[in-house]
Design an enzyme around this catalytic site. Structure first.
Site, PDB file in Angstrom:
ATOM      1  N   LEU A 146      10.743 -20.496  -4.778  1.00 48.06           N
ATOM      2  CA  LEU A 146       9.799 -19.778  -4.154  1.00 48.06           C
ATOM      3  C   LEU A 146       8.235 -19.802  -4.687  1.00 48.06           C
ATOM      4  O   LEU A 146       8.349 -19.780  -6.077  1.00 48.06           O
ATOM      5  CB  LEU A 146      10.307 -18.428  -4.261  1.00 48.06           C
ATOM      6  CG  LEU A 146       9.380 -16.997  -3.963  1.00 48.06           C
ATOM      7  CD1 LEU A 146       9.210 -17.063  -2.146  1.00 48.06           C
ATOM      8  CD2 LEU A 146      10.150 -15.691  -4.117  1.00 48.06           C
TER       9      LEU A 146
ATOM     10  N   ASP B 121       0.731  -1.294  -0.009  1.00 51.76           N
ATOM     11  CA  ASP B 121      -0.081   0.023  -0.209  1.00 51.76           C
ATOM     12  C   ASP B 121       0.765   1.341  -0.020  1.00 51.76           C
ATOM     13  O   ASP B 121       2.031   1.349   0.263  1.00 51.76           O
ATOM     14  CB  ASP B 121      -0.931  -0.067   1.270  1.00 51.76           C
ATOM     15  CG  ASP B 121      -2.201   0.885   1.182  1.00 51.76           C
ATOM     16  OD1 ASP B 121      -2.299   1.286  -0.035  1.00 51.76           O
ATOM     17  OD2 ASP B 121      -2.671   1.127   2.217  1.00 51.76           O
TER      18      ASP B 121
ATOM     19  N   HIS C 282       1.996   3.395  -9.071  1.00 53.21           N
ATOM     20  CA  HIS C 282       1.674   1.904  -9.338  1.00 53.21           C
ATOM     21  C   HIS C 282       2.767   1.179 -10.253  1.00 53.21           C
ATOM     22  O   HIS C 282       3.338   0.163  -9.969  1.00 53.21           O
ATOM     23  CB  HIS C 282       0.387   1.362  -9.995  1.00 53.21           C
ATOM     24  CG  HIS C 282      -0.733   2.153  -9.126  1.00 53.21           C
ATOM     25  ND1 HIS C 282      -1.051   1.757  -7.893  1.00 53.21           N
ATOM     26  CD2 HIS C 282      -1.947   2.795  -9.395  1.00 53.21           C
ATOM     27  CE1 HIS C 282      -2.201   2.245  -7.318  1.00 53.21           C
ATOM     28  NE2 HIS C 282      -2.696   3.087  -8.380  1.00 53.21           N
TER      29      HIS C 282
HETATM   30  C1  IPE Z   1      -5.453  -2.495   0.004  1.00 52.20           C
HETATM   31  O1  IPE Z   1      -4.969  -1.274  -0.254  1.00 52.20           O
HETATM   32  C2  IPE Z   1      -5.388  -3.438  -1.348  1.00 52.20           C
HETATM   33  C3  IPE Z   1      -4.108  -3.343  -1.955  1.00 52.20           C
HETATM   34  C4  IPE Z   1      -3.089  -3.174  -1.582  1.00 52.20           C
HETATM   35  C5  IPE Z   1      -4.364  -4.183  -3.095  1.00 52.20           C
HETATM   36  P1  IPE Z   1      -6.170   0.031  -0.281  1.00 52.20           P
HETATM   37  O2  IPE Z   1      -5.313   1.174  -0.398  1.00 52.20           O
HETATM   38  O3  IPE Z   1      -7.503  -0.471  -1.195  1.00 52.20           O
HETATM   39  O4  IPE Z   1      -6.870  -0.354   1.260  1.00 52.20           O
HETATM   40  P2  IPE Z   1      -7.936   0.578   1.794  1.00 52.20           P
HETATM   41  O5  IPE Z   1      -9.235   0.445   1.067  1.00 52.20           O
HETATM   42  O6  IPE Z   1      -7.224   1.872   1.902  1.00 52.20           O
HETATM   43  O7  IPE Z   1      -7.802   0.105   3.401  1.00 52.20           O
HETATM   44  C1  IPE Z   2      -1.835   0.304  -3.281  1.00 47.73           C
HETATM   45  O1  IPE Z   2      -1.543   1.581  -3.441  1.00 47.73           O
HETATM   46  C2  IPE Z   2      -1.964  -0.278  -4.694  1.00 47.73           C
HETATM   47  C3  IPE Z   2      -3.333  -0.790  -4.914  1.00 47.73           C
HETATM   48  C4  IPE Z   2      -4.384  -0.838  -4.099  1.00 47.73           C
HETATM   49  C5  IPE Z   2      -3.756  -1.143  -6.136  1.00 47.73           C
HETATM   50  P1  IPE Z   2      -2.718   2.648  -3.334  1.00 47.73           P
HETATM   51  O2  IPE Z   2      -3.018   2.935  -4.648  1.00 47.73           O
HETATM   52  O3  IPE Z   2      -3.588   2.195  -2.429  1.00 47.73           O
HETATM   53  O4  IPE Z   2      -1.992   3.766  -2.556  1.00 47.73           O
HETATM   54  P2  IPE Z   2      -2.382   5.015  -1.779  1.00 47.73           P
HETATM   55  O5  IPE Z   2      -2.838   4.352  -0.344  1.00 47.73           O
HETATM   56  O6  IPE Z   2      -3.539   5.600  -2.361  1.00 47.73           O
HETATM   57  O7  IPE Z   2      -1.321   5.881  -1.333  1.00 47.73           O
HETATM   58 MG    MG Z   3      -4.063   2.424  -0.476  1.00 43.62          MG
END
Ligand code: IPE
Ligand code: IPE
Ligand code: MG
Length: 260
Positions: free
Chosen positions: A138, A27, A44
């Site tokens: 792995l 995240d 991403h």
């Molecule tokens: C959780 O991240 C899912 C992934 C990293 C793929 P999110 O950024 O979507 O989570 P929430 O919604 O903030 O909890």
């Molecule tokens: C996690 O990073 C990746 C996915 C959920 C696909 P985020 O896109 O949630 O990044 P933040 O949390 O908005 O910084």
């Molecule tokens: Mg996020």
């Protein structure tokens, strides 16, 4: 059934020093990009590089299973252009990296509900899994359109389709083979980058006894060193699986009454 890995709520698993199975919520990609005045999707893109480095580090440290959350069943709620970028990125990553994973003896698996992905992506997923199916250095599992609740519901449904009489009552062992990660040990270490301290519907069943580690570091900035910090933190923990500290000191791996 006999070959299923032990369940942490039924038996006490072997605990090696390096976690056998690490699960990661990757995240913070969007914020990483925003801090650099770049569009979210650049985060991403860089997140894929971070994943490559972490896979490499896990392989060299002797981690057997790495499971990463790439796209949750709730992430469809994001703006359409971000969702579509993520789908394209996933496809490109599979096309580009499958051969590399194979060369490094890494088995790739994908868990989650594939029915919402387009044909091309579904086909590429299957090809990458097939190519790497017999590798054993792995196992890298990517959770895509995955949700922990979906996993449990899907498992119950599959079990009841195969064994309708279990509607009368069933055990953990009856259900276990139908869960997404049924052939892997449960995660020893869970890592979430990006500062949030929540599970966000990841592996709800399998995280029952996993050690949780949260870090403020945003995913694109997470690499080998940060992984090693998480492992060091894990190694300082005392995993009791329901027992007392005194029992651990006295008896090491002695099992609880139910397993005796
Ligand atoms: C959780 O991240 C899912 C992934 C990293 C793929 P999110 O950024 O979507 O989570 P929430 O919604 O903030 O909890
Ligand atoms: C996690 O990073 C990746 C996915 C959920 C696909 P985020 O896109 O949630 O990044 P933040 O949390 O908005 O910084
Ligand atoms: Mg996020």
């Amino acid at each position: 059934m006999a070959n299923l890995p032990p369940s942490s709520t039924r038996t006490i698993p072997d605990i090696a020093n390096v976690p056998r199975h690490i699960a990661i919520i990757m995240d913070g990609n969007g914020r990483w990009a925003k801090h650099r005045f770049m569009p979210r999707v650049m985060g991403h893109q860089r997140g894929v590089d971070a994943l490559r480095e972490v896979v490499k580090a896990c392989r060299s440290l002797g981690v057997e299973y790495l499971t990463v959350f790439a796209f949750s069943s709730e992430n469809w709620r994001r703006p359409a252009d971000e969702v579509s970028f993520l789908m394209t990125l996933f496809l490109k990553m599979l096309e580009r990296e499958a051969a590399n994973l194979h060369k490094n003896n890494i088995r790739l698996r994908i868990i989650g509900d594939r029915s919402r992905f387009n044909d091309k992506l579904r086909q590429t997923m299957q090809e990458a899994e097939q190519l790497t199916a017999n590798n054993n250095a792995l196992t890298l599992t990517i959770a895509a359109n995955y949700g922990g609740r979906w996993d449990v519901m899907h498992a119950v449904q599959g079990m009841l389709e195969d064994h309708p009489h279990l509607a009368q009552g069933f055990t953990e062992e009856d259900l276990a083979p139908y869960l997404s990660m049924s052939d892997a040990p449960e995660p020893d270490l869970f890592i979430r980058t990006g500062g949030e301290q929540r599970i966000s519907n990841f592996m709800l069943w399998q995280l029952a006894y996993t050690e949780l580690y949260f870090t403020e570091i945003l995913w694109p900035a997470f690499g080998r060193e940060e992984l090693e910090d998480a492992i060091v933190s894990y190694q300082k923990r005392e995993r009791r699986f329901g027992r007392t500290s005194e029992q651990l000191l006295a008896g090491g791996q002695s099992q609880d009454k139910r397993d005796a």
